[in-house]
Design an enzyme around this catalytic site. Structure first.
Site, short mmCIF file in Angstrom:
data_model
loop_
_atom_site.label_atom_id
_atom_site.label_comp_id
_atom_site.label_asym_id
_atom_site.label_seq_id
_atom_site.Cartn_x
_atom_site.Cartn_y
_atom_site.Cartn_z
CE LYS A 203 -3.35 2.70 0.62
NZ LYS A 203 -4.40 3.05 -0.66
CB CYS A 257 -4.17 8.44 0.12
SG CYS A 257 -5.31 7.74 0.69
#
Ligand SMILES: NC(=O)c1ccc[n+]([C@@H]2O[C@H](COP(=O)([O-])OP(=O)(O)OC[C@H]3O[C@@H](n4cnc5c(N)ncnc54)[C@H](O)[C@@H]3O)[C@@H](O)[C@H]2O)c1
Length: 432
Positions: A203, A257
């Protein structure tokens, strides 16, 4: 596994809860924000995402989903709480461990805990040991823990929840097997399994890779501006190469993010992350360069006798066609310009962000984009919302346009003109 508690009902948790409820799980949502819970149960979510309200209504009606302000017992707990960074750019994991503390009190033999929040490498293991200590249950025997990062694109969350491949990292084999069973009921993409640390790393490198690529695009733009050529045209042409895919320069990188996650790697691997640090620096500097350019244009207009140049900033969100303004560079630019009250007048237009929300940031919003365009001397395009790409370039008249995201390029392409036909001298002068 039938009863699932979703911990944190935000941009990720609420759609996940709804999606899982729609395939038959009994979903108990849990959030510490009472107002959010109240509004969710009333079918009035506080966030915007296509299909969200209609799907929420349906699941509430089906009886498969309800939100609570206290955590319900369940077979599986899914953690989707925020993971911001602290002022010193290190990961702020207090929401994750607060969620862990609450889950530990409800943990029963046979339970599975899935962490979906983006976290530094090693966090899932720390959380698992924390749960073991606080619950008195044995990890890998009584309860299981897996990490499954979320990769959805805001604006397309419901289709991506189903279509995207998933990576599941288990603390042990039974952990990822149980997690795989949970997701397999609604995920059509491939489910890949690995260990917890690898899944965390996947991720973080995904988002850091995007940050580096955006930084490259932004530097291409800087070079092109210096050379007096259109960066969007250059990138379009370079991307005709079969193995080149340069991203689109923008006014900076925002959101929860990409602007945050590279710091989790920089924190853990300070000696291996020079490139990530440079990318962060380049992307963080972008809004400040734009502010400088705007103020330079304002000075230019003042020199021509315009006492208080009027600026319309188009778009405030961190990316097109969402309502999310977290870490938004467009918002940062607008907020900064709004402080120059004595030198300029600023209005913004972004129908995705409510007028009251804009006001809370000290900025006034015009209700109608055309009214704003007619009023302004300078049009500052910060976000390429789909709505703006429908504008024809004649609508901008002779205004100064500072285009930070390639809107004019897209408009010209849409109007079926080549770059050379579309770019009159005055337009190419104002391409930013
Ligand atoms: N938004 C995205 O597009 C996206 C994409 C991929 C991954 N992620 C990651 O997913 C995680 C969640 O992000 P988000 O955008 O949904 O955040 P969000 O802020 O929209 O939602 C988080 C929710 O958690 C609640 N919360 C905080 N602490 C809690 C606790 N202890 N118990 C219960 N609820 C609690 C908050 O009130 C909030 O409603 C983050 O780690 C983020 O990096 C987000």
């Amino acid at each position: 596994m039938k009863r699932i508690s979703i911990v944190g009902l935000g941009y990720i948790g609420l759609p996940t809860a709804i999606q899982a409820a729609q395939v038959g799980y009994d979903i108990y949502g849990f959030d510490i924000n009472q107002e959010k819970v109240k509004r969710i149960n009333a079918g009035d979510p506080t966030i915007f995402e296509p299909e969200l309200t209609e799907r929420l209504w349906k699941t509430l009606k089906s009886g498969n989903f309800k939100a609570f302000t206290d955590l319900q017992y369940a077979d599986c707990f899914i953690i989707t709480v925020p993971t911001p960074f602290k002022e010193n750019k290190t990961a702020d994991l207090r929401h994750v461990f607060h969620a862990g503390e609450i889950i530990a009190k409800r943990l029963m033999p046979g339970n599975l805990v899935i962490l979906e929040s983006t976290v530094p490498v090693g966090t899932t293991e720390k959380l698992a040991l924390f749960l073991e200590e606080y619950s008195g249950l044995k990890l890998g025997i009584d309860f299981f823990v897996a990490y499954c990062p979320e990769r959805v694109l805001p604006g397309k969350i419901f289709s991506e929840l189903v279509e995207n491949d998933r990576i599941i990292g288990g603390i042990c084999q039974q952990s990822y097997e149980l997690a795989r069973q949970f997701y397999a009921k609604f995920v059509k993409g491939i489910i890949h399994v690995t260990d917890d640390k690898s899944a965390e790393m996947v991720k973080l490198v995904e988002n850091s890779s995007r940050d580096v690529q955006i930084a490259f695009a932004n530097q291409v733009a800087d070079m092109c501006h210096k050379a007096g050529i259109d960066p969007y045209q250059i990138i379009d042409l370079a991307n005709k190469h079969p193995r080149v895919k340069i991203l689109t320069p923008t006014c900076g990188v925002g959101g929860h993010c990409i602007a945050v996650d590279p710091w989790f790697l920089i924190e853990s691997f300070p000696e291996e992350t020079d490139l990530l640090r440079s990318a962060r620096k380049i992307n963080d500097a972008k809004p400040h360069h734009i502010i400088k350019k705007v103020l330079h244009r304002v000075d230019g207009l003042k020199g021509l006798g315009v006492m208080t140049p009027k600026i319309l900033a188009m778009g405030l969100t961190f990316k097109p066609d969402v309502d999310d303004i977290r870490e938004s560079p467009a918002l940062l630019i607008a907020k900064h310009l709004a402080t120059h009250k004595d030198e300029l007048a600023l209005l913004v237009y972004d129908k995705n962000v409510g007028i009251d929300a804009t006001k809370a940031h000290g900025i006034n919003q015009v209700e109608d984009v055309w009214q704003g365009i007619a009023w302004a001397d300078i049009i500052l395009v910060l976000v390429k919302h789909k709505e703006f790409t429908l504008i024809r370039d004649e609508a901008f008249g002779n205004k100064i346009i500072i285009d930070t995201c390639g809107l004019l390029h897209d408009i010209h392409l849409k109007q079926s003109r080549t770059f050379l036909e579309g770019a009159t001298k005055s337009q190419s002068d104002v391409w930013e």
